[in-house]
Design a protein around this motif. Sequence first.
Motif, PDB file in Angstrom:
ATOM      1  N   LYS A   1       0.821  -1.207   0.000  1.00 41.66           N
ATOM      2  CA  LYS A   1       0.000   0.000   0.000  1.00 41.66           C
ATOM      3  C   LYS A   1       0.860   1.263   0.000  1.00 41.66           C
ATOM      4  CE  LYS A   1      -4.049  -2.059   2.237  1.00 41.66           C
ATOM      5  NZ  LYS A   1      -4.927  -2.047   3.438  1.00 41.66           N
TER       6      LYS A   1
ATOM      7  N   VAL B   1       0.514   6.649  -6.525  1.00 37.07           N
ATOM      8  CA  VAL B   1      -0.343   6.496  -7.702  1.00 37.07           C
ATOM      9  C   VAL B   1      -1.775   6.909  -7.368  1.00 37.07           C
ATOM     10  CG1 VAL B   1      -1.216   4.892  -9.439  1.00 37.07           C
ATOM     11  CG2 VAL B   1       1.105   4.608  -8.531  1.00 37.07           C
ATOM     12  N   PHE B   2      -2.266   6.442  -6.238  1.00 36.19           N
ATOM     13  CA  PHE B   2      -3.616   6.800  -5.802  1.00 36.19           C
ATOM     14  C   PHE B   2      -3.738   8.314  -5.617  1.00 36.19           C
ATOM     15  CE2 PHE B   2      -6.727   7.571  -2.405  1.00 36.19           C
ATOM     16  CZ  PHE B   2      -7.842   6.952  -2.944  1.00 36.19           C
ATOM     17  N   HIS B   3      -2.713   8.916  -5.024  1.00 35.74           N
ATOM     18  CA  HIS B   3      -2.736  10.361  -4.783  1.00 35.74           C
ATOM     19  C   HIS B   3      -2.679  11.142  -6.096  1.00 35.74           C
ATOM     20  CE1 HIS B   3      -2.195  14.122  -2.696  1.00 35.74           C
ATOM     21  NE2 HIS B   3      -1.027  14.335  -3.269  1.00 35.74           N
TER      22      HIS B   3
ATOM     23  N   ALA C   1       1.830   1.896  -3.491  1.00 37.66           N
ATOM     24  CA  ALA C   1       0.693   2.295  -4.323  1.00 37.66           C
ATOM     25  C   ALA C   1       0.172   3.688  -3.981  1.00 37.66           C
ATOM     26  CB  ALA C   1      -0.441   1.278  -4.167  1.00 37.66           C
ATOM     27  N   LEU C   2       0.520   4.198  -2.818  1.00 35.31           N
ATOM     28  CA  LEU C   2      -0.023   5.472  -2.346  1.00 35.31           C
ATOM     29  C   LEU C   2       0.229   6.641  -3.300  1.00 35.31           C
ATOM     30  CD1 LEU C   2      -1.593   6.704   0.016  1.00 35.31           C
ATOM     31  CD2 LEU C   2       0.597   7.160   1.144  1.00 35.31           C
TER      32      LEU C   2
ATOM     33  N   LYS D   1      -3.569  17.796 -10.784  1.00 31.68           N
ATOM     34  CA  LYS D   1      -4.806  17.191 -11.267  1.00 31.68           C
ATOM     35  C   LYS D   1      -5.388  18.037 -12.393  1.00 31.68           C
ATOM     36  CE  LYS D   1      -9.184  15.432  -9.516  1.00 31.68           C
ATOM     37  NZ  LYS D   1     -10.043  15.303  -8.348  1.00 31.68           N
TER      38      LYS D   1
ATOM     39  N   ALA E   1       3.009  10.082 -11.275  1.00 30.30           N
ATOM     40  CA  ALA E   1       3.344   9.059 -10.286  1.00 30.30           C
ATOM     41  C   ALA E   1       4.462   8.136 -10.752  1.00 30.30           C
ATOM     42  CB  ALA E   1       2.100   8.232  -9.951  1.00 30.30           C
TER      43      ALA E   1
ATOM     44  N   VAL F   1      -3.936  10.308  -8.898  1.00 31.06           N
ATOM     45  CA  VAL F   1      -5.246  10.233  -9.549  1.00 31.06           C
ATOM     46  C   VAL F   1      -6.279  11.089  -8.825  1.00 31.06           C
ATOM     47  CG1 VAL F   1      -7.160   8.697 -10.153  1.00 31.06           C
ATOM     48  CG2 VAL F   1      -4.805   7.943 -10.498  1.00 31.06           C
ATOM     49  N   THR F   2      -6.217  11.111  -7.504  1.00 29.60           N
ATOM     50  CA  THR F   2      -7.308  11.720  -6.732  1.00 29.60           C
ATOM     51  C   THR F   2      -6.991  13.041  -6.057  1.00 29.60           C
ATOM     52  OG1 THR F   2      -6.668  10.527  -4.714  1.00 29.60           O
ATOM     53  CG2 THR F   2      -8.222   9.441  -6.205  1.00 29.60           C
TER      54      THR F   2
END
Length: 268
Positions: free
Chosen positions: A203, A209-211, A206-207, A219, A249, A213-214
Amino acid sequence: MFKPGGSRTFQEYSTAVFIPYIESQLEYRSRLDLVWDCYLKSGSLKATVRCNHGEGIRRRVTASGPLPSNWQNFLRNSDNKEELSSFLSEQVMQLVVKESKQLVVTDKKRVLTVPTRKDTANLAPCNHEEADTRMMVHAADVLECGHRRILIRTVDTDVVILTVALANERSEVLDELWLTFGTGKNRRYIAAHQIAKALGPEKSRALPVFHAVTGCDTKLFSRKSRSLEDLPPTRAALEQHIKRAAYQAGHIWGQAAIAFVSLPSPCD
């Protein structure tokens, strides 16, 4: 950047505001790294974001030059900020540092050290555009030099995400990685090493990549709000957003601890 208070010139700002803070921080630390943004003239992923924030009036930064009446407007201009950071770096390099202390200061792609350090290959030349990732270069070098406890000061959530990823990646040589996050009454300490441990390796990796996107500040669609509901309801728009997040990312944050990185053009 600290507010100028009653300072009238850039030299007064350096002498009365900036340098005293640097000295106070160095007093209780064996090494202090001062990391600035480096503004690219072309191929910048952040250029659009900066344009959305507005472009302040250009003003030359000299020791005897008067400070602008509107400090925030002055800092909106990339050339102003770059010239100010170079000026302050030169001022910091004039400090007399104790033998047990080390001062590391960035100046565009270069890095300056007191006392003079022979090998700075881990730090420079550095082509990172933002201090967000360049901080990770310096944190990695700190660990390489044998230090095991790090404190990073930031007001950017991107840095929090990157430090958690770094704490996970370098857990074997790291004891503690703390952040001082926010300003004033909202300032708090965040233990990135504890977050990485709680999330686990998968995790933590992966953090970012998640950040991207969101929530990161490059952004594509959302300005004031960071909600996924703000994405335009088109497949093409979503694909463009995913590409941008992957670039941020994968290419940029994925190489955050490397000083000189090879990046494809964001226009490709």
